[in-house]
Design a protein around this motif. Structure first.
Motif, PDB file in Angstrom:
ATOM      1  N   UNK A  16       0.874  -1.082  -0.086  1.00  0.00           N
ATOM      2  CA  UNK A  16       0.043  -0.123   0.151  1.00  0.00           C
ATOM      3  C   UNK A  16       0.785   1.119   0.138  1.00  0.00           C
ATOM      4  N   UNK A  17       1.778   0.988   0.733  1.00  0.00           N
ATOM      5  CA  UNK A  17       2.731   2.467   0.791  1.00  0.00           C
ATOM      6  C   UNK A  17       3.550   2.967  -0.689  1.00  0.00           C
ATOM      7  N   UNK A  18       3.684   1.867  -1.497  1.00  0.00           N
ATOM      8  CA  UNK A  18       4.047   2.494  -2.947  1.00  0.00           C
ATOM      9  C   UNK A  18       2.985   3.042  -3.528  1.00  0.00           C
ATOM     10  N   UNK A  19       1.642   2.881  -3.320  1.00  0.00           N
ATOM     11  CA  UNK A  19       0.563   3.589  -3.977  1.00  0.00           C
ATOM     12  C   UNK A  19       0.540   4.977  -3.315  1.00  0.00           C
ATOM     13  N   UNK A  20       1.053   5.455  -2.487  1.00  0.00           N
ATOM     14  CA  UNK A  20       1.115   6.809  -1.893  1.00  0.00           C
ATOM     15  C   UNK A  20       1.582   7.939  -2.835  1.00  0.00           C
ATOM     16  N   UNK A  21       2.511   7.682  -3.625  1.00  0.00           N
ATOM     17  CA  UNK A  21       2.876   8.785  -4.680  1.00  0.00           C
ATOM     18  C   UNK A  21       2.013   9.022  -5.660  1.00  0.00           C
ATOM     19  N   UNK A  22       1.376   7.951  -6.197  1.00  0.00           N
ATOM     20  CA  UNK A  22       0.225   8.267  -7.208  1.00  0.00           C
ATOM     21  C   UNK A  22      -1.373   8.325  -6.596  1.00  0.00           C
ATOM     22  N   UNK A  23      -1.580   8.225  -5.491  1.00  0.00           N
ATOM     23  CA  UNK A  23      -2.951   7.885  -4.978  1.00  0.00           C
ATOM     24  C   UNK A  23      -3.521   9.338  -5.331  1.00  0.00           C
ATOM     25  N   UNK A  24      -3.408  10.461  -4.911  1.00  0.00           N
ATOM     26  CA  UNK A  24      -4.007  11.809  -5.290  1.00  0.00           C
ATOM     27  C   UNK A  24      -4.079  11.904  -6.543  1.00  0.00           C
TER      28      UNK A  24
END
Length: 121
Positions: A16-24
């Motif tokens: 899940x942490x890898x999604x942080x840069x693209x999530x917004x």
């Protein structure tokens, strides 16, 4: 009623942490595509921040599971997320392709699967 879904199953060391840069950007694109972009910027920022707090801690986020023609769901039992619709007329493929491109650009490892047997209550 038939349900349609496209799943993004995280694989390898992706989490899940890898999604942080693209999530917004992913959430904004998702909301625009389904016609539910928040008019109030503060509400949009709250949705992003609530999810980002979990992602940055490598925990399952809330996603976007409000009433609408399409939902963005992070199930409890697996390291994945999916988009789903109950509508035969809603095409999830363009949304899924955009999400896939964003994940690839962020070097997130995943498999994409369609219409897995999941509980949609």
């Amino acid at each position: 009623m038939k349900v349609y879904s496209i799943h993004f199953v995280l694989k390898g060391k992706s989490s899940y942490k890898n999604l942080a840069p693209v999530f917004p950007d992913m959430l904004k694109m998702f909301l625009e595509e389904i016609g539910q972009m928040q008019e109030d910027e503060e509400v949009l920022q709250m949705l992003i921040e609530l999810n980002m707090m979990d992602l940055e801690r490598d925990r399952k986020p809330e996603g976007y599971n409000r009433k609408g023609k399409v939902r963005l769901v992070f199930p409890m039992e697996s390291k994945e997320f999916y988009i789903k619709t109950y509508s035969k007329t809603t095409d999830l493929k363009p949304i899924a392709e955009n999400i896939s491109d964003m994940l690839k650009a962020a070097d997130v490892k995943f498999d994409m699967k369609e219409n897995l047997d999941v509980d949609f209550d």
